[in-house]
Design a protein around this motif. Structure first.
Motif, PDB file in Angstrom:
ATOM      1  N   ASN A  54       0.822  -1.209   0.000  1.00  0.00           N
ATOM      2  CA  ASN A  54       0.000   0.000   0.000  1.00  0.00           C
ATOM      3  C   ASN A  54       0.856   1.258   0.000  1.00  0.00           C
ATOM      4  O   ASN A  54       0.414   2.312   0.433  1.00  0.00           O
ATOM      5  N   VAL A  55       2.098   1.115  -0.454  1.00  0.00           N
ATOM      6  CA  VAL A  55       3.025   2.239  -0.535  1.00  0.00           C
ATOM      7  C   VAL A  55       3.567   2.327  -1.954  1.00  0.00           C
ATOM      8  O   VAL A  55       3.550   1.350  -2.693  1.00  0.00           O
ATOM      9  N   SER A  56       4.038   3.499  -2.334  1.00  0.00           N
ATOM     10  CA  SER A  56       4.577   3.651  -3.687  1.00  0.00           C
ATOM     11  C   SER A  56       6.052   3.281  -3.754  1.00  0.00           C
ATOM     12  O   SER A  56       6.569   2.959  -4.814  1.00  0.00           O
ATOM     13  N   GLU A  57       6.749   3.336  -2.601  1.00  0.00           N
ATOM     14  CA  GLU A  57       8.164   2.979  -2.548  1.00  0.00           C
ATOM     15  C   GLU A  57       8.384   1.953  -1.447  1.00  0.00           C
ATOM     16  O   GLU A  57       7.725   1.994  -0.404  1.00  0.00           O
ATOM     17  N   PHE A  58       9.322   1.049  -1.664  1.00  0.00           N
ATOM     18  CA  PHE A  58       9.611   0.001  -0.700  1.00  0.00           C
ATOM     19  C   PHE A  58      11.090  -0.369  -0.781  1.00  0.00           C
ATOM     20  O   PHE A  58      11.801   0.051  -1.684  1.00  0.00           O
TER      21      PHE A  58
END
Length: 134
Positions: free
Chosen positions: A49-53
């Motif tokens: 649910n994040v754009s960066e990981f």
């Protein structure tokens, strides 16, 4: 073919992939090698649910070129849905293998002059290795 003849993998060697929401990292553990990995792992990736990981592979007990291939495939799968891998954390020995493939620019697909897709070196090795399993 080969995969069917391999004995059962000990629990501590089974490759694991879990998402840690606190560090926004996909945490890898176990043995990431051609004798333990399965293409099925790529179909059961966690939802982010994040754009960066980040990818944290510091708990990997052993990794070979097939493990490198799978990590690249994980990155590609998330990139295809708009997610960006910011950092990959690996142990020094695994980092050396990762860096070797990165500096040779063999990880990504190659587009020839006609615009046709041509698999990168690591991808070709990984696919040939997977072919041996069946």
């Amino acid at each position: 073919m080969y995969k069917k003849s391999v004995r059962e993998i000990p629990k501590e060697k089974i490759p694991q992939l879990n998402y840690d929401s606190r560090s926004q990292s996909i945490v890898l553990s176990g043995e990431w090698s051609w004798t333990t990995l399965s293409e099925k792992m790529l179909t059961s990736l966690p939802e982010l649910n994040v754009s960066e990981f980040n990818i944290d592979g510091q708990a990997i007990s052993y990794m070979d070129t097939t493990g490198v291939y799978f990590i690249h495939k994980i990155q590609e799968k998330f990139r295809a849905v708009g997610k960006k891998c910011v950092e990959i954390k690996l142990l020094d020995a695994d980092r050396a293998l990762w860096d070797m493939t990165s500096t040779l620019e063999i990880n990504s697909a190659i587009i020839n002059r006609d615009g046709d897709y041509k698999a990168g070196f690591v991808e070709r090795i990984g696919k040939r290795t997977l072919h041996l399993w069946y």
